[in-house]
Design a protein around this motif. Structure first.
Motif, PDB file in Angstrom:
ATOM      1  N   UNK A 208     -18.174  -3.241   1.179  1.00 35.64           N
ATOM      2  CA  UNK A 208     -16.791  -3.899   0.677  1.00 35.64           C
ATOM      3  C   UNK A 208     -15.936  -3.282  -0.703  1.00 35.64           C
ATOM      4  N   UNK A 209     -17.128  -2.520  -1.328  1.00 32.92           N
ATOM      5  CA  UNK A 209     -16.380  -1.470  -2.214  1.00 32.92           C
ATOM      6  C   UNK A 209     -15.856  -0.365  -1.499  1.00 32.92           C
ATOM      7  N   UNK A 210     -16.754   0.332  -1.269  1.00 31.37           N
ATOM      8  CA  UNK A 210     -16.588   1.725   0.102  1.00 31.37           C
ATOM      9  C   UNK A 210     -15.131   1.503   0.560  1.00 31.37           C
ATOM     10  N   UNK A 211     -14.809   0.906   1.523  1.00 26.81           N
ATOM     11  CA  UNK A 211     -13.485   0.192   1.770  1.00 26.81           C
ATOM     12  C   UNK A 211     -12.510  -0.276   0.779  1.00 26.81           C
ATOM     13  N   UNK A 212     -12.470  -0.841  -0.494  1.00 21.46           N
ATOM     14  CA  UNK A 212     -11.396  -0.937  -1.410  1.00 21.46           C
ATOM     15  C   UNK A 212     -11.134   0.694  -1.774  1.00 21.46           C
ATOM     16  N   UNK A 213     -12.214   1.098  -2.456  1.00 21.16           N
ATOM     17  CA  UNK A 213     -12.282   2.720  -2.696  1.00 21.16           C
ATOM     18  C   UNK A 213     -10.733   3.184  -1.405  1.00 21.16           C
ATOM     19  N   UNK A 214     -11.504   3.082  -0.757  1.00 21.99           N
ATOM     20  CA  UNK A 214     -11.338   3.870   0.820  1.00 21.99           C
ATOM     21  C   UNK A 214      -9.412   3.946   0.917  1.00 21.99           C
ATOM     22  N   UNK A 215      -9.017   2.822   0.361  1.00 22.69           N
ATOM     23  CA  UNK A 215      -8.066   2.618   0.908  1.00 22.69           C
ATOM     24  C   UNK A 215      -6.957   2.259   0.051  1.00 22.69           C
ATOM     25  N   UNK A 216      -7.840   2.594  -1.688  1.00 25.37           N
ATOM     26  CA  UNK A 216      -7.249   3.017  -2.436  1.00 25.37           C
ATOM     27  C   UNK A 216      -6.470   4.855  -2.810  1.00 25.37           C
ATOM     28  N   UNK A 217      -7.304   5.206  -2.600  1.00 23.53           N
ATOM     29  CA  UNK A 217      -7.062   6.380  -2.169  1.00 23.53           C
ATOM     30  C   UNK A 217      -6.387   6.976  -1.064  1.00 23.53           C
ATOM     31  N   UNK A 218      -6.136   6.131  -0.088  1.00 15.04           N
ATOM     32  CA  UNK A 218      -5.614   6.499   1.314  1.00 15.04           C
ATOM     33  C   UNK A 218      -4.480   6.418   1.272  1.00 15.04           C
ATOM     34  N   UNK A 219      -4.331   5.074   1.369  1.00 14.82           N
ATOM     35  CA  UNK A 219      -2.881   3.687   1.055  1.00 14.82           C
ATOM     36  C   UNK A 219      -2.027   4.621   0.767  1.00 14.82           C
ATOM     37  N   UNK A 220      -2.161   5.156  -0.830  1.00 16.01           N
ATOM     38  CA  UNK A 220      -0.808   5.977  -2.091  1.00 16.01           C
ATOM     39  C   UNK A 220      -0.402   7.299  -1.288  1.00 16.01           C
ATOM     40  N   UNK A 221      -1.783   7.768  -0.548  1.00 16.22           N
ATOM     41  CA  UNK A 221      -1.726   9.169  -0.230  1.00 16.22           C
ATOM     42  C   UNK A 221      -0.720   8.311   1.268  1.00 16.22           C
ATOM     43  N   UNK A 222      -0.813   7.929   1.573  1.00 18.39           N
ATOM     44  CA  UNK A 222      -0.085   7.680   3.228  1.00 18.39           C
ATOM     45  C   UNK A 222       1.135   8.245   3.339  1.00 18.39           C
ATOM     46  N   UNK A 223       1.712   6.357   1.716  1.00 16.04           N
ATOM     47  CA  UNK A 223       3.299   5.992   1.624  1.00 16.04           C
ATOM     48  C   UNK A 223       4.212   7.637   1.006  1.00 16.04           C
ATOM     49  N   UNK A 224       2.868   7.815   0.316  1.00 15.88           N
ATOM     50  CA  UNK A 224       3.915   9.464  -0.299  1.00 15.88           C
ATOM     51  C   UNK A 224       4.471  10.574   1.185  1.00 15.88           C
ATOM     52  N   UNK A 225       3.090  10.117   1.553  1.00 20.81           N
ATOM     53  CA  UNK A 225       3.342  11.444   2.808  1.00 20.81           C
ATOM     54  C   UNK A 225       4.649  11.104   3.747  1.00 20.81           C
ATOM     55  N   UNK A 226       4.742   9.700   3.681  1.00 17.93           N
ATOM     56  CA  UNK A 226       5.776   9.685   5.001  1.00 17.93           C
ATOM     57  C   UNK A 226       6.907   9.651   3.871  1.00 17.93           C
ATOM     58  N   UNK A 227       7.372   9.594   2.678  1.00 17.72           N
ATOM     59  CA  UNK A 227       8.271   9.979   1.368  1.00 17.72           C
ATOM     60  C   UNK A 227       8.889  10.995   1.709  1.00 17.72           C
ATOM     61  N   UNK A 228       7.746  12.082   1.473  1.00 19.31           N
ATOM     62  CA  UNK A 228       7.821  13.527   1.496  1.00 19.31           C
ATOM     63  C   UNK A 228       9.502  14.341   2.331  1.00 19.31           C
ATOM     64  N   UNK A 229       8.798  13.831   3.284  1.00 25.48           N
ATOM     65  CA  UNK A 229      10.271  14.534   4.078  1.00 25.48           C
ATOM     66  C   UNK A 229      11.825  14.195   3.503  1.00 25.48           C
ATOM     67  N   UNK A 230      12.321  12.486   3.280  1.00 26.79           N
ATOM     68  CA  UNK A 230      13.305  12.556   2.679  1.00 26.79           C
ATOM     69  C   UNK A 230      13.324  12.998   1.240  1.00 26.79           C
ATOM     70  N   UNK A 231      12.354  13.328   0.206  1.00 25.37           N
ATOM     71  CA  UNK A 231      12.066  13.442  -1.163  1.00 25.37           C
ATOM     72  C   UNK A 231      12.733  14.937  -0.774  1.00 25.37           C
ATOM     73  N   UNK A 232      11.882  15.925  -0.577  1.00 26.75           N
ATOM     74  CA  UNK A 232      12.478  17.307  -0.375  1.00 26.75           C
ATOM     75  C   UNK A 232      14.098  17.714   0.054  1.00 26.75           C
ATOM     76  N   UNK A 233      14.923  16.619   0.233  1.00 20.17           N
ATOM     77  CA  UNK A 233      15.542  16.882   1.148  1.00 20.17           C
ATOM     78  C   UNK A 233      16.888  16.813  -0.590  1.00 20.17           C
ATOM     79  N   UNK A 234      15.902  15.883  -1.126  1.00 19.51           N
ATOM     80  CA  UNK A 234      16.595  15.140  -2.527  1.00 19.51           C
ATOM     81  C   UNK A 234      17.240  16.517  -3.391  1.00 19.51           C
ATOM     82  N   UNK A 235      14.977  16.775  -3.566  1.00 19.46           N
ATOM     83  CA  UNK A 235      14.603  17.811  -5.062  1.00 19.46           C
ATOM     84  C   UNK A 235      14.323  18.336  -4.302  1.00 19.46           C
TER      85      UNK A 235
END
Length: 403
Positions: free
Chosen positions: A345-372
């Motif tokens: 459960x701790x491995x899963x919790x840290x995995x979610x903490x590391x991968x979840x935000x990175x996935x969201x940022x990756x999905x947002x990056x295409x829009x950000x690079x147009x604006x910034x």
């Protein structure tokens, strides 16, 4: 623990059970690497749609949201048996892909891909607990270093093998090789002898049990601080998936195919850095190793602000050297400061903490690079990663209890 007395600083490879675990790791990672990129190429050929091919990566990424459930299962059943059954189940699911013949069957392909991604989180959580049961504390750094080096090495070679097989002899051979790798993994795991720790007794509701890994992080300040710092660094590197391409096209005036060459250089760097990761952690401690690795990553990313192909290449190599030090140091501290019944459960919790935000940022990056401006995004990435490195470095070295 197995009760084996091991010299401080000795290599985990001296243990036959760990050598067999490494053999299983080689087979499973080979199967992983051969398949995942080929799936996207296959969907593109079946449908002619790049967007549909992108759904393959979404199907692989979404299972991270189910990581807490995977960790809970891994802490409640015998882990070696779970690994054997999971690998056999994956082999069976992958074999279903032999029935995919046209675009109408792409939903089946995506469903198998999703199940395949779920199994990856389940086996990752189970392996963390199995390592903790198999090895003494002083062997964890070398073990994580070996496994990370295998992972990085095969990540460099196996996707190319999968693509070559797909072009030369067809997807059936790719599917067959992948399924055979997972069957072989299960067979090797059956030979691993380890005395597993007993699952802890349930202490509350199912929801409370599911959140036990997160509760452990909160109750272990040194691990929580390291998790937050590494999670912030990994999240912001999600921007690099887009800014690297923009830097190549706008800064270097080169074609996007250069990205594959830079990725290969990063892989070579990881192969160089991986074997030293365990030694670095044993000598300096987990957090200094993570801090140095993050600093190298920041230096590597900063190279994309230049207009030199050579500097780009050196930066990719330097970043590759640092990444195994981050992951080995982080995994070792997590394993060392987590009781056996909470490893999954701790491995899963840290995995979610590391991968979840990175996935969201990756999905947002295409829009950000147009604006910034992409250079501002690169500078932001470097600043956050460097700040995380300095924050980790100021924490010093934890004691056995993580105080």
């Amino acid at each position: 623990m197995t009760g084996v007395t091991v010299r401080r600083g000795s290599s985990a490879l001296r243990l036959p059970a760990f050598r067999r675990l490494c053999a299983a790791w080689v087979l499973s990672n080979l199967g992983d690497g051969v398949l995942f990129l080929t799936l996207a190429i296959w969907v593109k050929d079946l449908t002619g749609s790049t967007a549909t091919a992108g759904l393959v990566f979404a199907a692989l990424g979404l299972p991270v949201l189910l990581a807490p459930f995977a960790g809970h299962v891994a802490d409640r059943v015998p882990r070696r048996r779970l690994l054997v059954v999971s690998n056999l189940a994956v082999a069976g699911a992958v074999a279903l892909l032999l029935g995919v013949q046209d675009a109408a069957q792409v939903p089946l392909l995506l469903a198998v891909t999703f199940l395949y991604g779920c199994a990856g989180h389940l086996t990752g959580a189970a392996q963390s607990g199995l390592l903790r049961d198999l090895l003494a504390d002083e062997d964890l750094p070398s073990a994580n270093g070996v496994l990370t080096t295998i992972d990085q090495g095969l990540r460099l070679v196996s996707p190319l093998l999968g693509a070559a097989l797909y072009v030369a002899v067809g997807v059936g051979w790719v599917v067959g090789l992948t399924a055979a790798c997972f069957v072989g993994t299960a067979a090797v795991l059956l030979t691993v002898r380890v005395t597993e720790s007993e699952p802890g007794e349930p202490t509350g509701s199912y929801r409370r049990e599911l959140a036990a890994g997160l509760d452990h992080l909160r109750a272990t300040p040194v691990l929580l601080r390291l998790t937050l710092a590494v999670a912030a660094a990994m999240a912001v590197t999600g921007l690099s998936n887009v800014t690297n391409l923009q830097a190549i096209e706008s800064g270097l005036r080169r074609g996007p195919e250069l990205l594959a060459f830079l990725a290969a250089l990063q892989g070579v760097g990881a192969l160089v850095g991986g074997p030293f990761a365990g030694r670095l952690v044993r000598r300096w401690g987990e957090r200094p190793a993570v801090s140095l690795g993050l600093l190298l990553l920041a230096v590597g990313i900063s190279s994309t602000l230049t207009a030199s192909v050579v500097v780009f290449g050196v930066g990719a190599f330097v970043a590759g050297v640092g990444l195994p030090w981050v992951f080995v140091g982080f995994a070792t501290l997590r394993q060392r400061l987590t009781p056996p019944h909470l490893q999954g459960r701790t491995s899963a919790a840290t995995g979610l903490a590391l991968s979840g935000p990175q996935t969201l940022v990756t999905m947002s990056a295409a829009a950000l690079v147009v604006l910034v401006d992409y250079r501002a995004l690169i500078a932001c990435t470097v600043a956050v990663v460097a700040a995380a490195a300095l924050a980790v470095g100021r924490q010093g070295r934890p004691g056995a209890a993580g105080a």
